[in-house]
Write a protein that holds these residues in place. Structure first.
Motif, PDB file in Angstrom:
ATOM      1  N   CYS A 137      -7.046   1.373  -1.182  1.00 33.68           N
ATOM      2  CA  CYS A 137      -6.225   2.103  -2.367  1.00 33.68           C
ATOM      3  C   CYS A 137      -7.110   2.613  -3.459  1.00 33.68           C
ATOM      4  N   SER A 151       1.886   1.834  -3.461  1.00 32.09           N
ATOM      5  CA  SER A 151       0.774   2.352  -4.160  1.00 32.09           C
ATOM      6  C   SER A 151       0.357   3.769  -4.115  1.00 32.09           C
ATOM      7  N   HIS A 184      -2.779  -3.728  -8.199  1.00 32.80           N
ATOM      8  CA  HIS A 184      -2.939  -3.713  -6.612  1.00 32.80           C
ATOM      9  C   HIS A 184      -4.294  -3.055  -6.391  1.00 32.80           C
ATOM     10  N   CYS A 222      -7.399  -3.990  -3.418  1.00 28.13           N
ATOM     11  CA  CYS A 222      -7.248  -3.358  -2.403  1.00 28.13           C
ATOM     12  C   CYS A 222      -8.290  -2.119  -2.597  1.00 28.13           C
ATOM     13  N   CYS A 225       0.798  -1.223   0.045  1.00 28.51           N
ATOM     14  CA  CYS A 225      -0.008   0.045   0.159  1.00 28.51           C
ATOM     15  C   CYS A 225       0.843   1.307  -0.064  1.00 28.51           C
TER      16      CYS A 225
HETATM   17 ZN   LIG Z   1      -3.209  -0.807  -1.058  1.00 24.07          ZN
END
Ligand SMILES: [Zn+2]
Length: 267
Positions: A36, A6, A29, A33, A3
């Motif tokens: 994010c 990211s 990603h 996620c 993260c």
């Molecule tokens: Zn993330």
């Protein structure tokens, strides 16, 4: 990707400054996620709002001329300073010390103004950036199509009432480019039609809006942030086609699309 990485890449992503691989890794990603993905969506929404409602001003010719002149004079002065015995001693001092202590605040202000001036992209570059940013955005989960359908007779009527023009929507599934769907997008501060197609695992985004050009412009291929972008205008419409697909297949798509649009337009 973690993260933290990211988040580090996110604003470059929103500005269309990541290369294709880095952007792909980030979207991979975000597909897994939600935090994010949500953060990125907020950033893209903010960017879109600024793009749509923000004011833009081109530098007037007199200001450009003054900056150019100031740049030349600054170059001459730098040469004089480093040529003198005292100047050579100065030249060895840290740059920040010189800029703040000796050259003074005016030079620092000038440098800032110049950096702003030099970073203002041309209108064509801005348009390309908008296309790349929109393409990135469409690659996020659930952003590719507002109307998800491979049927042109479902997608085309979806646009009526949402746009003040009727975009050509063609089916190229037989040629290996199935239609994924359509969505509304904002390019050059106006609503445009965005049509998504697929070639194997590659996404193609086609943008269409009415143009001002009196004459048709043939397709021109460029590379923007690792993506192939083809621009052309035809029969009063502006077209932009973008994808990470190889140039040959993308050009093939463009040819088939243009031929099919011509065929559909015949009575
Ligand atoms: Zn993330």
């Amino acid at each position: 990707m973690e993260c933290t990485e990211s988040r580090d890449r996110m604003s470059a992503f929103a500005d269309g400054e990541l290369d294709a691989l880095a952007a792909w890794q980030l979207t991979q990603h975000m597909a897994h996620c939600p935090e994010c993905a949500q953060a990125c969506e907020q950033l893209l929404d903010l960017r879109a709002a600024v793009r749509q409602h923000g004011q833009r001003h081109a530098a007037p010719p007199a200001l450009r001329q003054r900056l150019r002149q100031a740049l030349l004079e600054e170059g001459d002065r730098a040469k004089e300073v480093t040529a003198s015995p005292r100047g050579r001693k100065w030249a060895r001092l840290p740059w920040t010390w010189i800029s703040l202590g000796v050259a003074g605040a005016s030079t620092a202000a000038f440098a800032v103004t110049l950096a702003l001036y030099l970073s203002v992209p041309s209108e064509a570059e801005r348009l390309d950036q908008e296309i790349v940013a929109s393409h990135f955005r469409s690659l996020m989960p659930d952003h590719l199509a507002d109307v998800a359908s491979s049927d042109q007779h479902t997608v085309k009527p979806w646009f009526s009432g949402k746009l003040d023009f009727s975009p050509p929507v063609v089916d190229l599934a037989q040629a290996g480019f199935p239609l994924v769907g359509g969505r509304l997008d904002y390019i050059k501060q106006r609503p445009v039609a965005a049509l998504a197609y697929r070639r194997h695992q590659h996404v193609l985004n086609l943008y269409v809006w009415p143009g001002q050009a009196q004459r048709d412009a043939p397709p021109r291929l460029t590379v923007r942030q690792g993506y192939h972008l083809i621009r052309w205008s035809r029969s009063g419409m502006e077209y932009r086609l973008i994808s990470d697909l190889n140039a040959a297949e993308l050009m093939d798509f463009e040819r088939r699309l243009a031929a099919q649009i011509d065929q559909d337009a015949r009575p």
